[in-house]
Design a protein around this motif. Sequence first.
Motif, short mmCIF file in Angstrom:
data_model
loop_
_atom_site.label_atom_id
_atom_site.label_comp_id
_atom_site.label_asym_id
_atom_site.label_seq_id
_atom_site.Cartn_x
_atom_site.Cartn_y
_atom_site.Cartn_z
N ALA A 1 3.11 1.22 -9.28
CA ALA A 1 4.47 0.80 -8.93
C ALA A 1 5.23 1.89 -8.18
N LEU A 2 4.85 3.15 -8.43
CA LEU A 2 5.63 4.27 -7.87
C LEU A 2 5.02 4.86 -6.59
N VAL A 3 3.77 4.48 -6.30
CA VAL A 3 3.02 5.22 -5.27
C VAL A 3 3.70 5.17 -3.89
N HIS A 4 4.39 4.08 -3.57
CA HIS A 4 4.96 3.97 -2.22
C HIS A 4 6.41 4.43 -2.18
N SER A 5 6.81 5.14 -3.23
CA SER A 5 8.13 5.77 -3.25
C SER A 5 9.26 4.74 -3.19
N PRO A 6 9.33 3.86 -4.19
CA PRO A 6 10.38 2.83 -4.17
C PRO A 6 11.73 3.40 -4.57
N LYS A 7 12.79 2.63 -4.27
CA LYS A 7 14.13 3.04 -4.68
C LYS A 7 14.53 2.35 -5.98
N LEU A 8 13.79 1.32 -6.30
CA LEU A 8 14.05 0.57 -7.54
C LEU A 8 12.70 0.14 -8.11
N GLU B 1 -8.54 5.11 -7.01
CA GLU B 1 -8.73 4.14 -5.92
C GLU B 1 -7.71 3.01 -6.03
N ALA B 2 -7.48 2.56 -7.26
CA ALA B 2 -6.54 1.44 -7.46
C ALA B 2 -5.13 1.84 -7.05
N VAL B 3 -4.75 3.05 -7.39
CA VAL B 3 -3.38 3.51 -7.04
C VAL B 3 -3.28 3.74 -5.52
N ALA B 4 -4.33 4.34 -4.95
CA ALA B 4 -4.32 4.56 -3.49
C ALA B 4 -4.29 3.22 -2.75
N TYR B 5 -5.00 2.25 -3.29
CA TYR B 5 -5.03 0.91 -2.69
C TYR B 5 -3.63 0.29 -2.71
N ALA B 6 -2.95 0.45 -3.85
CA ALA B 6 -1.57 -0.06 -3.95
C ALA B 6 -0.69 0.60 -2.89
N GLY B 7 -0.92 1.88 -2.65
CA GLY B 7 -0.17 2.58 -1.61
C GLY B 7 -0.49 2.04 -0.23
N GLU B 8 -1.78 1.78 0.00
CA GLU B 8 -2.18 1.23 1.31
C GLU B 8 -1.57 -0.14 1.55
N LEU B 9 -1.48 -0.93 0.47
CA LEU B 9 -0.88 -2.27 0.62
C LEU B 9 0.59 -2.15 1.02
N ALA B 10 1.20 -1.03 0.66
CA ALA B 10 2.59 -0.78 1.06
C ALA B 10 2.65 0.04 2.35
N ARG B 11 1.60 -0.02 3.12
CA ARG B 11 1.53 0.54 4.49
C ARG B 11 1.39 2.06 4.56
N LEU B 12 1.00 2.72 3.48
CA LEU B 12 0.73 4.15 3.59
C LEU B 12 -0.65 4.32 4.24
N PRO B 13 -0.80 5.26 5.15
CA PRO B 13 -2.13 5.49 5.72
C PRO B 13 -3.11 5.94 4.63
#
Lengths: 333, 327
Positions: free
Chosen positions: B146-153, B93-105
């Motif tokens: 840190a990685l869930v939203h597919s960062p470049k850095l 849930e915590a990782v999915a939430y981090a993804g949602e904060l970065a605008r992932l559905p």
Amino acid sequence: MPVFELGYRAYEGQLISPRLRWWAIMRTGIQLAWRSKILRRVQYLAWVPLLYMIPLFFGIGLMMDPAYKGARHPLLGMVRELFGPRLVNAVQENPEAFRTTIWLMAFAFLAGTIQPIITGVVVTIIAPPLISNDVRTKAFLVYFSKPISRWEYVLGKLGTIVFFAFTTTLFPAIALYVLSIAFSPSFGTLFDTLSVLPKITLGYLALTVPSALVALFISSLTTQARFASVGWIVTIVFGHAAFQVLSNTFELRESTFPFLLSLFESVHTLQLGILGVRDVASQVPGMLIPEHIMDLCAPDPRYSPWTAFVVLAGISALCVVGIFKRISAPMKI
Amino acid sequence: MLIELENVSKRYGAFQALDGLQARIRPGVIGLLGPNGAGKSTLIKVLLGLVKLTTGTARVLGHDTRKETRAIRQVVGYMPEDDCILAGMSAVEAVAYAGELARLPYLNSLRRAHEILDYVGVDEERYRPVESFSTGMRQKMRMAQALVHSPKLVFLDEPTSGMDPKGRARMLRLVRELFHKKGVSVVISTHILTDVENCCDSVLILGRGKLLVYDDLETLRKPVDASVQVTIDGELGSFERALEQRGLKTSRVGPDELRIPGDGEQVAGAVFLAAGECGATVRRLARSQNSLESIFLDAVASTAAPAPGAKAPGGSPKNDLAGRSRT
């Protein structure tokens, strides 16, 4: 270890609208808060007042139905007891003219009696851990290392409280409104009472938003949710007790000052100002509101709704500034 | 360019946290080193747009940190050193939430959270509340966030602290793999120099808010002067004298180890002759390399305020790397 590992792949799917960033915070807040058994029970309890209000609105419907003029019916008796026989007789003479006022009175009665207490309990359960937990675990870094602004963070947290406060106040009121329209004698009732729905929505926003912001600010001041709960209860209970004591002292009997100490009084005054029972009633010739109803439905003459609005806007603005400062502080270390 | 720093300064009241940083940092795995209070965390927060610069300009992946903070955070991941637990949530849930904060559905975010947790090595524990996690598990979960939203850095702040050797090795392997196989640049802020030696391509050393060193690790480890290091079994004093008689200068670097300036092949003959002469056995003969530890200590020592009357700090001349920056 997994039998099959996908490994790391870049995400190439869609992103939601940037305007809905706060939605994730609100939705997750609701999801987590709903796990509380106490909150669920309070939510169910909040609908109990409808067991009284639904028959009352049926009674009002009967009172406005010419076929029941002079009839003896238990629900009409209930209405007579609440509004007094003189007002009931006047309404039965000209039901259309009185309908909006009577409905607003009934909603003011609902909003001014049990619902503020339920809202207080709901806010006490939900708000304290919302920011204090983030302060304790420095979770701000998770939020603000993502494209989330402080406004969106506060909006998401506020939305969580407002949602639960609405499920215990506005949603039962809307259900009551819809039921009353559905069982009203004519379709014209909908047009007569069209102004009621926006008024009750605004009224409940006036109850919920300042209360939630005060609770969030208190939550941001501590790392322990229980201290935030105590702080919120003390603010509400002691503020109202101080108002009760000071407003009855001789020197301050005519003063506005004691009202400023009670968040509940400011919220209630603004709510009644928005519903505007007295203003609507004054436009109806022959409208005689009994004194005990007037106490419930009209703001105290010593404290105008506009003053209450300014006070609540000021408190809300201060709370937002305070929350912003508290959530920004850990970033600077 | 991954990160561009132009005269970057940050002041907190009287404290100068960053002082005129100037660098152009290339993509790769970059070790961010410095003693406590050197400005590492401040630099990361500046690059994330969490704190405003006092002067200068910083760009991350071409975005200005003053004006485009949201654009930066959309393409950058951050693994904080602090616990940063989202109370009441399970790891997934915590990782999915981090993804949602970065605008992932929501659903994509949940699916992605499972993928990333597999990748960082969180198995069935992902359904447990994060409060019950060990330090190592928390590190993995933060890495996933840190990685869930597919960062470049990705900025990793002390990613291996509190991890067991196996977990640490896995984490370092992931870090290496992120850039070399997946193209995600990584900045690691750490005090563990062996971690940097094991997985970084370049090193950036800060001291008292100043940029002391920025260069490729390989370049930094090459000594400025050619020299060899000799380890012997035997009496070191007579071995040293025997070498000096052959015209070689020596310096002791350990109880049984000498450093001798000169080209390896030229020195080698003299070393074996000298050893034979004084009855010592040559156990090891190798070209000298700067260790990261010596690079770090020399760089940091150059910023230490000298005590009155004391000699200026600094190691051997070839390790004098302070101010060495290839931009």
